[in-house]
Write an enzyme that holds these catalytic residues in place. Structure first.
Site, PDB file in Angstrom:
ATOM      1  N   SER A 267      99.340 -32.231 -19.172  1.00 19.68           N
ATOM      2  CA  SER A 267      99.211 -30.987 -19.629  1.00 19.68           C
ATOM      3  C   SER A 267     100.467 -30.577 -20.723  1.00 19.68           C
ATOM      4  O   SER A 267     101.661 -31.433 -20.849  1.00 19.68           O
ATOM      5  CB  SER A 267      99.552 -30.033 -18.383  1.00 19.68           C
ATOM      6  N   LYS A 268     100.133 -29.718 -21.348  1.00 22.66           N
ATOM      7  CA  LYS A 268     101.234 -28.875 -22.354  1.00 22.66           C
ATOM      8  C   LYS A 268     102.464 -28.950 -22.036  1.00 22.66           C
ATOM      9  O   LYS A 268     103.332 -28.938 -22.768  1.00 22.66           O
ATOM     10  CB  LYS A 268     100.527 -27.782 -22.858  1.00 22.66           C
ATOM     11  N   ARG A 269     102.739 -28.439 -20.771  1.00 24.52           N
ATOM     12  CA  ARG A 269     104.046 -28.074 -20.305  1.00 24.52           C
ATOM     13  C   ARG A 269     104.863 -29.514 -20.373  1.00 24.52           C
ATOM     14  O   ARG A 269     105.988 -29.166 -20.317  1.00 24.52           O
ATOM     15  CB  ARG A 269     103.906 -27.683 -18.754  1.00 24.52           C
TER      16      ARG A 269
END
Ligand code: GLU
Length: 501
Positions: A267-269
């Site tokens: 994920s982007k996080r």
């Protein structure tokens, strides 16, 4: 008539939704689809699935196709980037953009209703939301309760004529086992009791993914559906739909998830997920493709570096793992570094130049062409990605560098000894000819000088290196001295001695 069935030509597709950029997972899907088609002398085509208009992003298709082109995954059919850099389309099964095929989906949805495989549903969004809430509260699976399932077609048509809003839902058969063989996951079994009466056509006349991709995969003669694991639970619905239409069911391969190092879904996080971000940082397309190929696939040998041609030769689904694949950025860095080392110097300079200019600024003009090339050579052996270029050779470009003289003193030495050693080193170097001023010769001579004077490498080479670079970490003092040349090297030793005094 031939006694043998003709094997249909393998046809795979990449069917992205244009949500803005190419995700690493999308790169992996498209790569496996491409490799499988190519290794079977089949066709890989590209279709855009844009039926969820709320997720549309301007320029997304263009960006997606360009990124695919850069990494060398070019569709033979469907949408592509033409020689003028524009989005174009080729092939006999078009249009290849779903929003241009709405009438087809509407027609096929009607056919399903007429044949009793689907029904009109008039339930309002409010009713559905309430239903969902109740089910969630009582910890029941959230699904449609079938209120409109048994409305007669006549009754439904009267309501439609009155202008009531409706969707078309699939009439899921009750209690049927669906079994299929996934090319990666093996035998998969579901019972239709676990499945919802899926919406096929929405109130706005747009199809859902479920209906649209089935109609398209049939009409576009897809033989193998290769896609992300998240679609596996929906596959039984898709198989039933193929059956309802009386169409041949394609083979399925559901790819293992791409995970962060903590095993959560990538994920982007936790880092970049867009392929373009990796390219911008100076990861090479070839290295990215090589790395992504190994996310879930294993050649069964020790080999890790693969060209696209080698991947096409080696790829097969029986070597794709069932379990999730961890995206290990350290491995990508290592691999990219290997590609950079192997690259032709001219090509490297061409690609790395903008990064060096950005990192060094105008100072890049402070050194002569010959030294500049040497700086590139040095960095080529060291960096993992192009954006790192310049970090360790910044000192080559500046005349007035500023550093804390304390770092000149090696950990097992002191100031007085450092001054003394730098002075005698400076005398030694002054005697060398310009001609033999190469890293190799300097190394030989200086190591002898250390020995002959009963000194240690640490107490001479450490201050030498720091004096030449002003940095605690850098390439070897010999490599640096070669690039600086005799005059500049001696000048920097003098600066160091003065700083220490
Ligand atoms: N549009 C779907 C997605 O982007 C495609 C899934 C498929 O390959 O069938 O996830």
């Amino acid at each position: 008539m031939s006694l043998f069935h003709k094997q249909p030509k393998v046809r795979t597709r990449f069917a992205p939704s244009p949500t803005g950029y190419l995700h690493i997972g999308g790169l992996r899907s498209s790569l496996f689809e491409y490799l499988f088609a190519k290794s079977n002398k089949g066709v890989f085509f590209l279709r855009i699935e844009d039926t969820d208009q709320s997720r549309e992003v301007e320029g997304a298709v263009d960006n997606l196709l360009k990124t695919l082109k850069i990494v060398g995954i070019e569709p033979e059919e469907g949408l592509f980037i033409d020689s003028e850099g524009k989005v174009a389309e080729k092939g006999h099964f078009g249009p290849y953009t779903q929003s241009q095929r709405l009438d087809l989906y509407q027609k096929y949805a009607q056919n399903l209703v007429n044949d009793g495989h689907a029904y009109y549903c008039f339930c309002s969004p409010e009713r559905l939301a309430g239903l969902r809430e109740k089910q969630e509260k009582s910890k029941k699976p959230t699904r449609y309760d079938g209120l409109c399932r048994n409305l007669s077609l006549e009754e439904a048509k009267v309501r439609i004529a009155k202008g009531e809003k409706y969707v078309i839902r699939m009439k899921m058969p009750e209690n049927r086992d669906i079994e299929f063989e996934d090319m990666i996951k093996g035998k998969i079994k579901f019972n239709t009791r676990e499945l919802d009466d899926q919406v096929l056509l929405k109130a706005d006349g747009f199809p859902t993914y479920h209906l649209a991709h089935i109609v398209d995969d049939h009409l576009m003669e897809t033989t193998h559906v290769i896609r992300a694991e998240e679609w596996l639970p929906s596959t039984p619905k898709h198989i039933i739909l193929f059956e309802c239409f009386g169409w041949e069911i394609p083979r399925y391969a559901h790819m293992p998830m791409v995970l962060n190092t903590d095993k959560s879904k990538l994920s982007k996080r936790q880092g970049d997920v867009a392929v373009e971000d990796y390219l911008a940082k100076g990861y090479l397309p070839e290295a990215l493709v090589n790395f992504v190929a190994l996310l879930g696939w294993n050649p069964g040998t020790e080999q890790e570096i693969f060209s696209m041609a080698e991947l096409i030769k080696e790829f097969s689904f029986d070597k794709v793992h069932k379990a999730g694949a961890v995206f290990d950025i350290k491995k990508l860095d290592w691999m990219n570094g290997e590609y950079i080392k192997k690259m032709d110097l001219d090509k490297f300079i061409e690609l790395a130049k903008p990064y060096l200019e950005k990192n060094i600024g105008d100072d890049v003009n402070n050194i002569a062409e010959k030294e500049l090339v040497k700086a590139y050579e040095l960095e080529k052996q060291r960096i993992f990605k192009l954006s790192e270029i310049g970090e360790s050779v910044k000192f080559l470009f500046t005349e007035s560098f500023d550093y804390n003289p304390q770092i000149l003193v090696w950990k097992k030495s002191d100031k007085a000894v450092t001054i003394k050693n730098l002075k005698s080193l400076s005398d030694e170097l002054s005697a060398y000819q310009e001609e033999g001023w190469t890293a190799k010769e300097l190394e030989e001579k200086i190591i002898n000088f250390v020995k002959d004077n009963n000194l240690t490498n640490g107490e001479v080479l450490w201050p030498m290196r720091v004096a030449l670079t002003g940095q605690e970490k850098s390439p070897t003092p010999f490599e640096v001295a070669e690039i600086l040349g005799k005059e500049k090297s001696l000048k920097r030793l003098e600066i160091a001695i003065n700083l220490l005094k």
